[in-house]
Design a protein around this motif. Sequence first.
Motif, PDB file in Angstrom:
ATOM      1  N   ALA A  63       0.847  -1.197   0.000  1.00  0.00           N
ATOM      2  CA  ALA A  63       0.000   0.000   0.000  1.00  0.00           C
ATOM      3  C   ALA A  63       0.876   1.239   0.000  1.00  0.00           C
ATOM      4  CB  ALA A  63      -0.920   0.010   1.216  1.00  0.00           C
ATOM      5  N   ILE A  64       0.483   2.237  -0.773  1.00  0.00           N
ATOM      6  CA  ILE A  64       1.194   3.511  -0.801  1.00  0.00           C
ATOM      7  C   ILE A  64       0.186   4.594  -1.170  1.00  0.00           C
ATOM      8  CG2 ILE A  64       1.959   3.181  -3.182  1.00  0.00           C
ATOM      9  CD1 ILE A  64       4.569   4.673  -2.364  1.00  0.00           C
ATOM     10  N   ALA A  65       0.182   5.702  -0.411  1.00  0.00           N
ATOM     11  CA  ALA A  65      -0.796   6.758  -0.626  1.00  0.00           C
ATOM     12  C   ALA A  65      -0.290   8.045   0.002  1.00  0.00           C
ATOM     13  CB  ALA A  65      -2.141   6.379  -0.014  1.00  0.00           C
ATOM     14  N   VAL A  66      -0.853   9.147  -0.427  1.00  0.00           N
ATOM     15  CA  VAL A  66      -0.577  10.439   0.193  1.00  0.00           C
ATOM     16  C   VAL A  66      -1.725  10.744   1.161  1.00  0.00           C
ATOM     17  CG1 VAL A  66      -0.323  12.923  -0.179  1.00  0.00           C
ATOM     18  CG2 VAL A  66       0.750  11.294  -1.764  1.00  0.00           C
ATOM     19  N   LEU A  93       9.530  -1.560  -4.748  1.00  0.00           N
ATOM     20  CA  LEU A  93      10.115  -0.235  -4.557  1.00  0.00           C
ATOM     21  C   LEU A  93      11.311  -0.347  -3.622  1.00  0.00           C
ATOM     22  CD1 LEU A  93       7.006   2.096  -3.982  1.00  0.00           C
ATOM     23  CD2 LEU A  93       8.460   2.003  -6.018  1.00  0.00           C
ATOM     24  N   THR A  94      12.461   0.089  -4.070  1.00  0.00           N
ATOM     25  CA  THR A  94      13.624   0.155  -3.192  1.00  0.00           C
ATOM     26  C   THR A  94      13.429   1.315  -2.210  1.00  0.00           C
ATOM     27  OG1 THR A  94      14.829   1.709  -4.599  1.00  0.00           O
ATOM     28  CG2 THR A  94      15.078  -0.657  -5.083  1.00  0.00           C
ATOM     29  N   VAL A 140      11.746   7.199  -1.314  1.00  0.00           N
ATOM     30  CA  VAL A 140      12.142   8.576  -1.020  1.00  0.00           C
ATOM     31  C   VAL A 140      11.913   9.464  -2.235  1.00  0.00           C
ATOM     32  CG1 VAL A 140      14.101  10.064  -0.453  1.00  0.00           C
ATOM     33  CG2 VAL A 140      13.766   7.913   0.789  1.00  0.00           C
ATOM     34  N   ASP A 141      12.249   8.979  -3.417  1.00  0.00           N
ATOM     35  CA  ASP A 141      12.040   9.759  -4.642  1.00  0.00           C
ATOM     36  C   ASP A 141      10.560  10.072  -4.852  1.00  0.00           C
ATOM     37  OD1 ASP A 141      14.740   9.800  -5.204  1.00  0.00           O
ATOM     38  OD2 ASP A 141      14.656   8.109  -6.615  1.00  0.00           O
ATOM     39  N   ILE A 142       9.694   9.087  -4.617  1.00  0.00           N
ATOM     40  CA  ILE A 142       8.259   9.306  -4.773  1.00  0.00           C
ATOM     41  C   ILE A 142       7.760  10.354  -3.782  1.00  0.00           C
ATOM     42  CG2 ILE A 142       5.979   8.237  -4.508  1.00  0.00           C
ATOM     43  CD1 ILE A 142       7.224   5.643  -5.579  1.00  0.00           C
ATOM     44  N   ILE A 173       9.379  12.834  -2.544  1.00  0.00           N
ATOM     45  CA  ILE A 173       9.795  14.160  -3.015  1.00  0.00           C
ATOM     46  C   ILE A 173       8.985  14.583  -4.233  1.00  0.00           C
ATOM     47  CG2 ILE A 173      11.731  15.441  -4.009  1.00  0.00           C
ATOM     48  CD1 ILE A 173      13.567  13.762  -2.189  1.00  0.00           C
ATOM     49  N   GLU A 174       8.739  13.642  -5.146  1.00  0.00           N
ATOM     50  CA  GLU A 174       7.936  13.952  -6.339  1.00  0.00           C
ATOM     51  C   GLU A 174       6.526  14.406  -5.965  1.00  0.00           C
ATOM     52  OE1 GLU A 174       8.057  10.369  -8.558  1.00  0.00           O
ATOM     53  OE2 GLU A 174      10.181  10.560  -9.111  1.00  0.00           O
ATOM     54  N   GLN A 175       5.976  13.810  -4.907  1.00  0.00           N
ATOM     55  CA  GLN A 175       4.633  14.145  -4.454  1.00  0.00           C
ATOM     56  C   GLN A 175       4.618  15.377  -3.544  1.00  0.00           C
ATOM     57  OE1 GLN A 175       1.719  12.648  -5.451  1.00  0.00           O
ATOM     58  NE2 GLN A 175       3.031  11.526  -6.889  1.00  0.00           N
ATOM     59  N   ARG A 176       5.776  15.938  -3.336  1.00  0.00           N
ATOM     60  CA  ARG A 176       5.931  17.139  -2.511  1.00  0.00           C
ATOM     61  C   ARG A 176       5.435  16.933  -1.085  1.00  0.00           C
ATOM     62  NH1 ARG A 176       4.496  22.100  -6.769  1.00  0.00           N
ATOM     63  NH2 ARG A 176       6.052  21.484  -8.335  1.00  0.00           N
ATOM     64  N   CYS A 177       5.685  15.755  -0.573  1.00  0.00           N
ATOM     65  CA  CYS A 177       5.381  15.464   0.830  1.00  0.00           C
ATOM     66  C   CYS A 177       6.640  15.711   1.665  1.00  0.00           C
ATOM     67  CB  CYS A 177       4.944  14.008   1.002  1.00  0.00           C
ATOM     68  SG  CYS A 177       3.409  13.586   0.166  1.00  0.00           S
ATOM     69  N   PRO A 178       6.515  16.345   2.812  1.00  0.00           N
ATOM     70  CA  PRO A 178       7.694  16.595   3.644  1.00  0.00           C
ATOM     71  C   PRO A 178       8.137  15.398   4.474  1.00  0.00           C
ATOM     72  CG  PRO A 178       5.777  17.616   4.623  1.00  0.00           C
ATOM     73  CD  PRO A 178       5.332  17.067   3.300  1.00  0.00           C
ATOM     74  N   GLY A 179       7.367  14.303   4.440  1.00  0.00           N
ATOM     75  CA  GLY A 179       7.766  13.155   5.238  1.00  0.00           C
ATOM     76  C   GLY A 179       7.107  11.869   4.796  1.00  0.00           C
ATOM     77  N   ILE A 180       7.623  10.768   5.346  1.00  0.00           N
ATOM     78  CA  ILE A 180       7.115   9.424   5.053  1.00  0.00           C
ATOM     79  C   ILE A 180       6.524   8.845   6.327  1.00  0.00           C
ATOM     80  CG2 ILE A 180       7.700   7.103   4.262  1.00  0.00           C
ATOM     81  CD1 ILE A 180      10.127   8.339   2.829  1.00  0.00           C
TER      82      ILE A 180
END
Length: 280
Positions: free
Chosen positions: A46-49, A99-100, A105-107, A109-116
């Motif tokens: 699962a991956i989401a903003v 996903l490595t 981390v690249d995703i 930044i691409e999504q302009r999220c400041p954190g994971i």
Amino acid sequence: MQDDGVAQCQLCPHHCRILPGKTGLCLSRRNVDGRLVSEVYGHPCAIAVDPIEKKPLYHFHPGTTCLSIACTGCNFRCLNCQNHDISQVAPSQVRHIDLTPGQVVDICIEQRCPGIAYTYTEPLTWLEYMTDTARLAHERGLWNILVTAGYVCQEPLRDLLPYIDAANIDLKSFSDDTYRKVSGGSLAPVLNTILAMRDAGVWIELTNLVIPGINDSPDNIRALCRWMADNRLQDTLLHFSRFFPRYRMNDTPPTPLKTLKMARQIALDEGIQNVYLGNV
């Protein structure tokens, strides 16, 4: 590895003794030739903003978003699990992507999220993947958020904490008996996790899901709040969350609002300074 090929996991207090070719209770760590291997490393399901308030974190950079990521696996067997379709199954039973840590981390930044945020299941069961991702995230100036039930041994937790900025810990009850019956664990390791995070300077918020007839007694709630106050956690945010029928607790009714209001008043009376009600 032991003489009979059995590997004993040291990640969480279950200390699973895992036969060759088999997995532990979390279903994601397998004994391969006497060595424990994570079957979910690099394979999130699962991956989401998300808004950061969904974690829930209310006083850690409110109004921002985070990239939420999860792999299958959990070392609890909560009867009310809301994400049982990914937490209570083996990796092979769920679709995943590859996903490595660097790609995560690249995703972000691409999504302009400041954190994971490591969330949805129990991230501590995929600790290696989370740690490697969190280390790279810090190098790129990102926050790391851990959403967890906190059932972990202290040594692996110490290796992770330098990379964790904030955490929401699900403190399910202040009763060891309730932990055993509802979740299949125990209370003390969770309390130790909270204190270790406090000492490491991690921003902490606690969530207590209030379940009718299970952990909703005034005495249980008061004991939880007094423990917080006695351990310099009275400034820590406490979320009392409303239960809805789920998974193997479909016959349990939703939490009455008056119960949540009672819990909040007890917390305030015991000196907890920031108390919120969730799922209302």
